[in-house]
Design an enzyme around this catalytic site. Structure first.
Site, PDB file in Angstrom:
ATOM      1  N   ASP A 249      35.291  42.100  -8.726  1.00  0.00           N
ATOM      2  CA  ASP A 249      34.355  41.706  -9.774  1.00  0.00           C
ATOM      3  C   ASP A 249      34.200  42.888 -10.723  1.00  0.00           C
ATOM      4  O   ASP A 249      34.918  43.889 -10.579  1.00  0.00           O
ATOM      5  CB  ASP A 249      33.013  41.260  -9.168  1.00  0.00           C
ATOM      6  CG  ASP A 249      32.378  40.149  -9.993  1.00  0.00           C
ATOM      7  OD1 ASP A 249      31.942  40.431 -11.121  1.00  0.00           O
ATOM      8  OD2 ASP A 249      32.339  38.989  -9.527  1.00  0.00           O
ATOM      9  N   HIS A 303      34.048  38.867 -15.435  1.00  0.00           N
ATOM     10  CA  HIS A 303      33.847  39.482 -14.115  1.00  0.00           C
ATOM     11  C   HIS A 303      34.910  40.547 -13.803  1.00  0.00           C
ATOM     12  O   HIS A 303      35.403  40.626 -12.679  1.00  0.00           O
ATOM     13  CB  HIS A 303      33.794  38.423 -13.012  1.00  0.00           C
ATOM     14  CG  HIS A 303      32.534  37.607 -13.069  1.00  0.00           C
ATOM     15  ND1 HIS A 303      31.460  37.840 -12.243  1.00  0.00           N
ATOM     16  CD2 HIS A 303      32.170  36.589 -13.885  1.00  0.00           C
ATOM     17  CE1 HIS A 303      30.489  36.987 -12.546  1.00  0.00           C
ATOM     18  NE2 HIS A 303      30.890  36.223 -13.536  1.00  0.00           N
ATOM     19  N   GLU A 369      31.728  32.259 -16.009  1.00  0.00           N
ATOM     20  CA  GLU A 369      30.824  32.958 -16.930  1.00  0.00           C
ATOM     21  C   GLU A 369      31.516  33.804 -17.992  1.00  0.00           C
ATOM     22  O   GLU A 369      31.240  34.991 -18.140  1.00  0.00           O
ATOM     23  CB  GLU A 369      29.845  33.834 -16.123  1.00  0.00           C
ATOM     24  CG  GLU A 369      28.970  32.992 -15.236  1.00  0.00           C
ATOM     25  CD  GLU A 369      27.984  33.801 -14.391  1.00  0.00           C
ATOM     26  OE1 GLU A 369      26.844  33.357 -14.275  1.00  0.00           O
ATOM     27  OE2 GLU A 369      28.364  34.857 -13.862  1.00  0.00           O
TER      28      GLU A 369
END
Ligand SMILES: *[C@@H]1O[C@H](CO)[C@@H](O)[C@H](O)[C@H]1NC(C)=O
Ligand SMILES: *[C@@H]1O[C@H](CO)[C@@H](O)[C@H](O)[C@H]1NC(C)=O
Ligand SMILES: *[C@@H]1O[C@H](CO)[C@@H](O)[C@H](O)[C@H]1NC(C)=O
Length: 608
Positions: A249, A303, A369
C-alpha cells in the site's frame, strides 16, 4: 465450628479441595444443563455433553447434507490412530496429492494433541481408530473456482477394540475438510479423563458458496509469516478457502520483488519487515495443505507511495501530499502516473514476480480509491492529457484510469504466460453505473463490493453480468468500531460489527432486497461467488490480529459454507464452542460472552 475447621483442614491436606467435582452436565432438549452431581452418579463433562447434545454437535460450520449422529461417545487411544489415504481405485495416492494428504493427516493428529492438558493423557486407554480416506481425483492439488470441496464421512464401531472412520471425497480439499470434521467429533472428556469420539456418524457435506475468504492488509502494519500461518489455521478450522493477501500500500512495500528488490529496500518499514520469495512460497504451500488458495493483490494505480521513491520523480504523483484530505482518504497519499511508461515496465516486473510465486486462478488488481485531484495536481499528467487533446473533467480522468487498467492488464497477461486470467477489482468510479459497461469486460472482471449491503450499485453489477464477491463494509469490515486515528472520536466505519451481524449477512438476501431474483437456477445466483471479511490494518498489528478476525470470521464461514435459514440464535451454542476450539488451537480469539453462558447453554441470548 471445630468440625468445619477440621473438615477444611483435611480437604486442604489431601489436596481434594480444588478437584472435588460437584457439577455435571446433562443433555435436555438439545442443550446441556448444569446440575449438581448426585451420589454415585458418573459425571458428564461439559465438552462431552456438547458433543452429543446439539443437533449439529459442535460442528462448525454445520454440514449441509445428511447429518446423522449416533450421540454416543467412545474412548479412543491417541497412540492407536491409523490414517491412510488411497485413490479411487484403491491404490496409493499419487506423490503430489500424497504429500498434501500426509500433511493433512499430521495436522489432524496435532489438533487432537491440543485437546490434552497433560502429556500423560495421550497414553490413557481406549479403542484404536482407523481412518481410511479415499480421494477419487488424486492429481489435483491446486484449489480453483471449479474445485470440488465436498466429502462424506462415516464413523462406526467395528468391534470391541476398534472404531472405524471412512472419508470419501472427489478431491484433496474435501478429504482435508473431512479430517477437520472428524477432529470436531472428538474431544477430551475431562470427567472421564479420556479422549472420546462419536461412535455412529453419517455426514455428507459441501459448501453453499465457492469463494469464502479473508483479506489481510500487510502494508499498513506488518505481520510475520507465523501470524499469517496462524490466520490460515483459523481459516482451515472454519472451512474458509481463500486468503487474499493485500501485499502493498502507500504506507509500506514489504513484498520483495526479485526483479526490483529496490522497492522493498526503499519501501519496507525495516529491512526485516519484508516477505521474501521463500516466505511467500512457504505461506502458499502451508495454505495449500489446508485447502486454502492464496490470492495476491497488487493495488494500483492508487494506494502506492513508499518504495516507489527509488524509481524517480514522475513515476508516482502526490506522494505524501498535504493537506492529504485533498488528494486521498488517509495519509500518506500517492498514485502511479499512468502517462509514464516506466510505470508499466516496473509493474510488469512486479507481476512477473508475483505470478512466479503464487498459483491463484485469479489475480487482484486493487483499483481502490483513485483520486482525480491527485492526478490533476501533476503538471506532467495535465500536460500529457492536453497533448492528447483531452480535457480536465472527471470523465477525462476516468478515461485515463481506463487506459491505465488496460495497459496494466496487458502486463498481467504477459506475466501469466500470455494467458488471460480473471481479475478482481474493488468497487469504484470505474465500476459505477454508466462506467462499468463502457470500461470493463464481465468475462474478465470480478467485482469485490465494499459499499454497504444496501447500495443499488450492487444490483447493477449483477444485472450487467459481473461476478461479485461481497465485502459490504457494514457487515464484513472487521476494522470498524475503534477510535479514530486521523482525528478524535470513532473510526470512519464505526460501530464495531458483532458476530451476529456477520452471521446474518446473506449475499442472496442482500440482492433479493435490491430487487434481483437470485432464486436457485437463475443466472444471477451463479454470479455470486461468495464473500470476504476484510481486515484493514491501520490500527491492528500482530499483537491484536487474532482477536479482530476471530471468532467473527468463523461466523461468516458458516454463512458461506452452510447458508442456514435459521438465525444466529440457533448457532450460538456452537459459535461459543468453536471459539473455544480456536483458542485451544492457539488462536487468540475474542471472548463473546461470559464463560457462564458457555456453561449454561441457551441462558444468555435474550428470548424477548
Ligand atoms: C448411518 O447409515 C447406516 C447405513 O444407512 C445406518 O445403518 C445407520 O443407522 C446410520 N447411522 C445413524 C447414526 O443414523
Ligand atoms: C518517467 O519517469 C522517469 C523517472 O522519473 C523519467 O526518467 C522519465 O523521463 C519519465 N518518462 C516520461 C515520458 O516522462
Ligand atoms: C517530470 O515532469 C515535469 C513536468 O512535466 C518535467 O518538467 C520534468 O522534466 C520531469 N522529470 C523527469 C525526470 O522526467
Amino acid at each position: 465450628m471445630t468440625l468445619l475447621l477440621l473438615l477444611m483442614v483435611s480437604f486442604i491436606a489431601t489436596g481434594n479441595w480444588a478437584q472435588e467435582r460437584v457439577w455435571t452436565w446433562q443433555c435436555q432438549e438439545g442443550r446441556c444443563v448444569k446440575q449438581l452431581l448426585q451420589r454415585n452418579e458418573t459425571p458428564q463433562g461439559l465438552e462431552a455433553c456438547k458433543l452429543v447434545c446439539d443437533i449439529y454437535s459442535t460442528l462448525w460450520p454445520r454440514p449441509t447434507g445428511k447429518v446423522e449422529l449416533g450421540r454416543v461417545l467412545v474412548p479412543i487411544n491417541y497412540n492407536a490412530i491409523t490414517i491412510i489415504g488411497i485413490s479411487g481405485e484403491g491404490r496409493a495416492l499419487s506423490e503430489n496429492v500424497g504429500q498434501l494428504f500426509s500433511t493433512a493427516a499430521d495436522n489432524f493428529r496435532n489438533r487432537l494433541t491440543t485437546m490434552f492438558k497433560k502429556q500423560e493423557q495421550r497414553t490413557s486407554g481406549g479403542k484404536s481408530l482407523q481412518v481410511q480416506v479415499t480421494i477419487h481425483d488424486s492429481s489435483t492439488r491446486t484449489l480453483t473456482m471449479e474445485s470440488d470441496e465436498s466429502y462424506e464421512l462415516y464413523i462406526s464401531e467395528a468391534d470391541y477394540s476398534q472404531v472405524h472412520c471412512n472419508i470419501v471425497s472427489a478431491q484433496f480439499f474435501g478429504a482435508n475438510y473431512g479430517l477437520e470434521t472428524l477432529s470436531q467429533l472428538t474431544t477430551f472428556d475431562d470427567a472421564a479423563d479420556n479422549l472420546v469420539i462419536m461412535r455412529d456418524v453419517n455426514i455428507t457435506d459441501s459448501p453453499a458458496f465457492p469463494f469464502r475468504a479473508l483479506v489481510l492488509d500487510t502494508a499498513r502494519n506488518y505481520f510475520s509469516v507465523a501470524s499469517i500461518k496462524r490466520t490460515i489455521d483459523g481459516m482451515a478450522a472454519s472451512k474458509l478457502n481463500t486468503f487474499h493477501w493485500h501485499l502493498t500500500d502507500s504506507h509500506s512495500f514489504p513484498f520483495q520483488s526479485s526483479t526490483y528488490p529496490q522497492l522493498s529496500q526503499y519501501g519496507a518499514y525495516t529491512p526485516q519487515q519484508i516477505y521474501t520469495p521463500q516466505d511467500i512460497t512457504s505461506v502458499v504451500e502451508y495454505a495449500r495443505a489446508r485447502g486454502v488458495r492464496v490470492l495476491p493483490e497488487f493495488d494500483a494505480p492508487a494506494h502506492v507511495g513508499e518504495g516507489w521513491q527509488w524509481a524517480g520523480p514522475n513515476v508516482t504523483v502526490c506522494v505524501n501530499a498535504q493537506p492529504w484530505n485533498k488528494y486521498c482518504v488517509e495519509p500518506p497519499c500517492g498514485q502511479l502516473n499512468p502517462t509514464n511508461d516506466t510505470v508499466y515496465e516496473i509493474l510488469g516486473g512486479i507481476y512477473h514476480d508475483i505470478f512466479a510465486l503464487f498459483d491463484s486462478d485469479m489475480f487482484h488488481m486493487g483499483g481502490d480509491e483513485v483520486n482525480f485531484e491527485c492526478w490533476r495536481s501533476s503538471l506532467d499528467i495535465v500536460n500529457w492529457m492536453t497533448s492528447q487533446g483531452m480535457g480536465q473533467t472527471n470523465d477525462d480522468y476516468l478515461q485515463l484510469w481506463d487506459m491505465f487498467q488496460k495497459k496494466a492488464y496487458m502486463k498481467v497477461v504477459e506475466a501469466n504466460g500470455g494467458n488471460e486470467i480473471p481479475i478482481v477489482l474493488w468497487t469504484s468510479h470505474l465500476t459505477a453505473e454508466g462506467a462499468i459497461d463502457k470500461y470493463l469486460d464481465n468475462e474478465i472482471y470480478i467485482i469485490q463490493i465494499w459499499t454497504t449491503g444496501r447500495d443499488a450499485a450492487i444490483a447493477n453489477l449483477v444485472n450487467k453480468g459481473f461476478r461479485v464477491i461481497f465485502s459490504n463494509y457494514d457487515a464484513l469490515y472487521f476494522d470498524c468500531g475503534f477510535g479514530a486515528w486521523v482525528a478524535e472520536g470513532n473510526n470512519w466505519c464505526s460501530p464495531y460489527i458483532g458476530w451476529h451481524k456477520v452471521y446474518m449477512n446473506n449475499p442472496y438476501t442482500l440482492l433479493t432486497n435490491l430487487g434481483v431474483d437470485v432464486s436457485p437456477g437463475t443466472a444471477a445466483r451463479e454470479l455470486v461467488l461468495g464473500a470476504e471479511a476484510a481486515l484493514w490494518t491501520e490500527q491492528v498489528d500482530e499483537s491484536s490480529l487474532d482477536g479482530r478476525f476471530w471468532p467473527r470470521a468463523a461466523a461468516m464461514a458458516e454463512r458461506l459454507w452452510s447458508n442456514p435459514d435459521e438465525g444466529w440464535q440457533q448457532a450460538e451454542y456452537r459459535m461459543l464452542a468453536h471459539r473455544e476450539r480456536l483458542v485451544q488451537r492457539g488462536i487468540q480469539s475474542e471472548a463473546l460472552e461470559p464463560q457462564w453462558c458457555y456453561q449454561n447453554e441457551g441462558s444468555c441470548p435474550s428470548q424477548g
